[in-house]
Design a protein around this motif. Structure first.
Motif, short mmCIF file in Angstrom:
data_model
loop_
_atom_site.label_atom_id
_atom_site.label_comp_id
_atom_site.label_asym_id
_atom_site.label_seq_id
_atom_site.Cartn_x
_atom_site.Cartn_y
_atom_site.Cartn_z
N ASP A 194 0.84 -1.20 0.00
CA ASP A 194 0.00 0.00 0.00
C ASP A 194 0.88 1.25 0.00
O ASP A 194 0.65 2.19 -0.76
CB ASP A 194 -0.88 0.06 1.26
N ALA A 211 -5.25 3.94 -6.94
CA ALA A 211 -6.18 2.81 -7.03
C ALA A 211 -5.52 1.50 -6.60
O ALA A 211 -6.17 0.61 -6.04
CB ALA A 211 -6.73 2.68 -8.45
N ASP A 243 -4.29 -0.21 -2.22
CA ASP A 243 -5.26 -0.77 -1.28
C ASP A 243 -5.37 -2.28 -1.49
O ASP A 243 -5.52 -2.74 -2.63
CB ASP A 243 -6.63 -0.10 -1.52
N TYR A 287 -7.76 -4.48 -0.84
CA TYR A 287 -9.01 -4.97 -1.42
C TYR A 287 -9.03 -4.71 -2.93
O TYR A 287 -9.44 -5.58 -3.70
CB TYR A 287 -10.22 -4.28 -0.77
N ARG A 288 -8.58 -3.52 -3.31
CA ARG A 288 -8.60 -3.20 -4.74
C ARG A 288 -7.59 -4.07 -5.50
O ARG A 288 -7.86 -4.50 -6.62
CB ARG A 288 -8.34 -1.71 -4.96
N SER A 292 -19.43 -1.21 -0.16
CA SER A 292 -17.99 -1.00 0.00
C SER A 292 -17.25 -1.49 -1.26
O SER A 292 -16.33 -0.82 -1.76
CB SER A 292 -17.53 -1.75 1.24
N LYS A 319 -17.66 1.00 -4.02
CA LYS A 319 -16.82 2.18 -3.79
C LYS A 319 -15.40 1.91 -4.32
O LYS A 319 -14.81 2.73 -5.03
CB LYS A 319 -16.78 2.50 -2.30
N HIS A 320 -14.89 0.72 -3.97
CA HIS A 320 -13.55 0.35 -4.43
C HIS A 320 -13.51 0.22 -5.96
O HIS A 320 -12.54 0.63 -6.60
CB HIS A 320 -13.11 -0.98 -3.80
N VAL A 379 -13.16 3.51 -7.61
CA VAL A 379 -11.77 4.01 -7.58
C VAL A 379 -10.95 3.33 -8.68
O VAL A 379 -10.14 3.97 -9.34
CB VAL A 379 -11.14 3.79 -6.18
#
Lengths: 110, 110
Positions: free
Chosen positions: A7, B12, B15, B17-18, B45, B48-49, B52
């Motif tokens: 990250d 982007a 993260d 999760y992304r 959620s 939202k990701h 991005v």
């Protein structure tokens, strides 16, 4: 590499000033002033960006007397390159599977 | 690519999760639920990701009926890979220059 470190690595590259610094440092070590001058930012601001690059594992710094010199840690960019080439390999494989599935489908006669 | 677009691209990817979603989508298109389920996040959620990732130019989406399907835009990762290989080429060149300078220096006789 742990996710948090990954990250920080990507976050460090998500800024035009920091990418300029990385571009400059890729050509060889440099001091804070040498990094701040071409992009016309104040030294405290430059130091803040350099701290983010250090946190991201992209640069290292050494202090000799009163002068701090920064240089690249090539392994960080290697990690990003490897992650991307793994995604590209997966995409190519998925594409090949798709082509294969299309070729395997027997066509209807008219 | 404009610097702001490059910022969004790296942001982007900063993260976990992304990045998981990118890893999944590299293996083929998927719906929001298919992307949310393996990483155990709620649909809002996940959306939202995904927004991005769309802003970063990494994924595309298409709606068929009530189902929205996401897929990779391979060119975005290409751009990152190219930027990194340019930095690596510069680092290798700088290293070669250093080695050359060291070999060129005439050694002192004892």
């Amino acid at each position: 590499m742990r996710p948090e470190q990954f990250d920080r690595l990507f976050h460090a590259l998500a800024d035009p000033y920091r990418r300029s610094m990385v571009e400059r440092l890729s050509r060889g070590p440099a001091t804070v002033s040498e990094l701040a001058e071409p992009i016309a930012i104040a030294l405290p601001s430059a130091l803040k960006h350099l701290r983010v690059l250090e946190d991201g594992g992209i640069v290292l710094s050494e202090k000799a007397g009163r002068v701090r010199t920064y240089r690249m840690r090539p392994d960080a960019l290697r990690t990003v390159a490897r992650w991307i080439s793994q995604r590209e390999a997966a995409m190519n494989k998925a594409f090949d599977r798709l082509v294969q599935a299309m070729t395997d489908t027997p066509e209807e006669d008219e």
